[in-house]
Scaffold this motif. Structure first.
Motif, PDB file in Angstrom:
ATOM      1  N   CYS A  16      52.550  63.868  66.695  1.00  0.00           N
ATOM      2  CA  CYS A  16      53.552  63.972  65.591  1.00  0.00           C
ATOM      3  C   CYS A  16      53.080  64.610  64.276  1.00  0.00           C
ATOM      4  N   ALA A  17      52.092  64.035  63.939  1.00  0.00           N
ATOM      5  CA  ALA A  17      51.334  64.641  62.535  1.00  0.00           C
ATOM      6  C   ALA A  17      51.095  66.066  62.443  1.00  0.00           C
ATOM      7  N   TRP A  18      50.383  66.653  63.748  1.00  0.00           N
ATOM      8  CA  TRP A  18      50.220  68.149  63.768  1.00  0.00           C
ATOM      9  C   TRP A  18      51.561  68.730  63.934  1.00  0.00           C
ATOM     10  N   SER A  19      52.808  68.293  64.477  1.00  0.00           N
ATOM     11  CA  SER A  19      53.791  69.023  64.738  1.00  0.00           C
ATOM     12  C   SER A  19      54.522  68.873  63.103  1.00  0.00           C
ATOM     13  N   ILE A  20      54.591  68.060  62.496  1.00  0.00           N
ATOM     14  CA  ILE A  20      55.068  67.951  61.202  1.00  0.00           C
ATOM     15  C   ILE A  20      54.154  68.945  60.164  1.00  0.00           C
ATOM     16  N   ALA A  21      52.919  68.960  60.275  1.00  0.00           N
ATOM     17  CA  ALA A  21      52.150  69.958  59.344  1.00  0.00           C
ATOM     18  C   ALA A  21      52.674  71.283  59.601  1.00  0.00           C
ATOM     19  N   LEU A  22      52.837  71.619  61.182  1.00  0.00           N
ATOM     20  CA  LEU A  22      53.015  72.982  61.652  1.00  0.00           C
ATOM     21  C   LEU A  22      54.573  73.249  61.029  1.00  0.00           C
ATOM     22  N   GLY A  23      55.144  72.490  60.675  1.00  0.00           N
ATOM     23  CA  GLY A  23      56.590  72.712  60.419  1.00  0.00           C
ATOM     24  C   GLY A  23      56.710  72.860  58.541  1.00  0.00           C
ATOM     25  N   ALA A  24      55.743  72.530  58.027  1.00  0.00           N
ATOM     26  CA  ALA A  24      55.573  72.656  56.498  1.00  0.00           C
ATOM     27  C   ALA A  24      55.711  73.773  56.199  1.00  0.00           C
ATOM     28  N   PRO A  25      56.525  74.199  55.041  1.00  0.00           N
ATOM     29  CA  PRO A  25      56.364  75.528  54.469  1.00  0.00           C
ATOM     30  C   PRO A  25      55.129  76.060  53.915  1.00  0.00           C
ATOM     31  N   PRO A  26      54.981  77.264  54.024  1.00  0.00           N
ATOM     32  CA  PRO A  26      53.699  77.866  53.845  1.00  0.00           C
ATOM     33  C   PRO A  26      52.960  77.603  52.269  1.00  0.00           C
ATOM     34  N   GLY A  27      52.042  77.177  52.124  1.00  0.00           N
ATOM     35  CA  GLY A  27      51.529  76.785  50.975  1.00  0.00           C
ATOM     36  C   GLY A  27      51.763  75.147  50.398  1.00  0.00           C
ATOM     37  N   CYS A  28      52.594  74.469  51.435  1.00  0.00           N
ATOM     38  CA  CYS A  28      52.651  73.075  51.040  1.00  0.00           C
ATOM     39  C   CYS A  28      51.987  72.036  51.943  1.00  0.00           C
ATOM     40  N   LEU A  29      51.897  71.020  51.308  1.00  0.00           N
ATOM     41  CA  LEU A  29      51.405  69.928  52.234  1.00  0.00           C
ATOM     42  C   LEU A  29      52.687  69.288  53.123  1.00  0.00           C
ATOM     43  N   PRO A  30      52.231  68.841  54.254  1.00  0.00           N
ATOM     44  CA  PRO A  30      53.086  68.200  55.196  1.00  0.00           C
ATOM     45  C   PRO A  30      53.930  66.980  54.487  1.00  0.00           C
ATOM     46  N   SER A  31      55.300  66.847  54.795  1.00  0.00           N
ATOM     47  CA  SER A  31      56.034  66.069  54.109  1.00  0.00           C
ATOM     48  C   SER A  31      55.540  64.371  54.310  1.00  0.00           C
ATOM     49  N   PHE A  32      55.204  63.948  53.160  1.00  0.00           N
ATOM     50  CA  PHE A  32      54.806  62.380  53.200  1.00  0.00           C
ATOM     51  C   PHE A  32      55.583  61.349  53.914  1.00  0.00           C
ATOM     52  N   TYR A  33      57.115  61.840  53.448  1.00  0.00           N
ATOM     53  CA  TYR A  33      58.316  61.207  54.071  1.00  0.00           C
ATOM     54  C   TYR A  33      58.228  61.084  55.510  1.00  0.00           C
ATOM     55  N   PHE A  34      57.945  62.395  56.124  1.00  0.00           N
ATOM     56  CA  PHE A  34      58.324  62.362  57.623  1.00  0.00           C
ATOM     57  C   PHE A  34      56.995  61.804  58.287  1.00  0.00           C
ATOM     58  N   LEU A  35      55.816  62.076  57.598  1.00  0.00           N
ATOM     59  CA  LEU A  35      54.421  61.415  57.998  1.00  0.00           C
ATOM     60  C   LEU A  35      54.563  59.973  58.067  1.00  0.00           C
TER      61      LEU A  35
END
Length: 301
Positions: A16-35
């Motif tokens: 799940c975390a891999w997938s969330i991180a891959l969906g993050a906009p370029p240059g941004c950290l993955p969404s803490f909310y979704f994580l």
């Protein structure tokens, strides 16, 4: 619920975390909310899966040394209590799922059938680890969809296949703990199917996993941190298989647990790679600005 053994929740969470991180906009950290949301969902669904599995397997668990003291098998908890607990966990999990967009809700709901039938796999097939992989890694499809609102088949499908392979690897290692009991009871597992050639077959599955992750990297335009962690993951898998003692339950458990660090490494690689994307994209813009300024100076001469 196996709350005292969080490794299962981690192994459910990392895809799940891999997938969330891959969906993050370029240059941004993955969404803490979704994580955080998916972290809660992973814990709840893993707990629900354990309760459901124990309901299906309580008579089998009584015959296996490692599982005979589980609450239902030992009589510590009644079936009625277990059903109430399962209902509560599934209801709370549904509440978490409903926080996502409707595409994600539909996609997530489609996995319920697999969750229910998975415990039957070892009764009728020698490949329950594959069925678990298909069931366990729905989050690899769901995370990206939740973040972006779209389903990218070129990214999500190879990611999902890689995660299925990963589950076959670590759960085959896990299954070697119970292979003697499984053989006596008549249950199937890839540990029994692969037998003394477990290291060979898991090496093949490892290559399939890494190949799919490589394609994920190409599709999502990852940078060197991602591919460096793939190399580290390959080394970690090689270590697991090279040192695995399939007749030593303690060693099998330790190798199984070690996979949580592999999941963490890949997640870190995705995050660092994504942060570099902004620097790479800003560089051409900065160079273009310098060229325009130089042109203006030339014209003013």
């Amino acid at each position: 619920m196996r709350a005292d053994k969080p490794i299962g929740s981690w192994l459910l969470y990392w895809p799940c975390a891999w997938s969330i991180a891959l969906g993050a906009p370029p240059g941004c950290l993955p969404s803490f909310y979704f994580l955080t949301l998916f972290g809660a969902g992973a814990f709840l669904m893993r707990s629900a899966g354990c309760v459901l599995n124990d309901l299906w397997d309580q008579n089998i668990d009584k015959q296996v040394d490692r599982t005979k003291f589980r609450p239902l098998a030992s009589g510590e908890v009644s079936e009625k209590e277990a059903v109430f607990l399962l209902a509560g966990l599934l209801t709370t999990s549904l509440a978490v799922l409903l926080q996502l967009n409707w595409l994600s809700v539909i996609l997530g709901s489609s996995s319920v059938f697999l969750v229910v039938v998975y415990p039957l796999a070892k009764r009728y097939t020698r490949w329950p680890q594959l069925v678990l992989g298909i069931t366990f890694n729905w989050g690899a499809l769901l995370g990206y969809t939740a973040v972006t609102g779209t389903f990218s088949s070129g990214l999500c499908i190879p990611l999902y296949l890689a995660c299925v392979c990963w589950t076959v690897i670590y759960d085959t290692i896990y299954a070697h703990q119970d292979k003697k009991d499984d053989l006596l009871i008549g249950l199937g597992s890839t540990a029994l199917e692969f037998g003394n050639r477990t290291d060979f077959w898991l090496a093949f599955v490892s290559m399939a996993m890494l190949t799919n992750l490589f394609f994920v990297g190409l599709t999502s335009e990852q940078f060197w941190p991602y591919f460096l962690t793939l190399f580290a993951s390959a080394s970690h898998l090689a270590w697991q298989l090279d040192t695995l003692r399939t007749d030593d339950p303690k060693d099998c458990w330790e190798k199984f647990r070690a996979n949580q660090w592999l999941g963490a490494a890949i997640f870190i690689g995705i995050v660092l790679s994504n942060l570099l994307k902004s620097e790479t994209r800003e560089a051409p813009e900065g160079k273009l600005k310098e060229q325009l300024e130089a042109a203006d100076e030339w014209e003013s001469l």
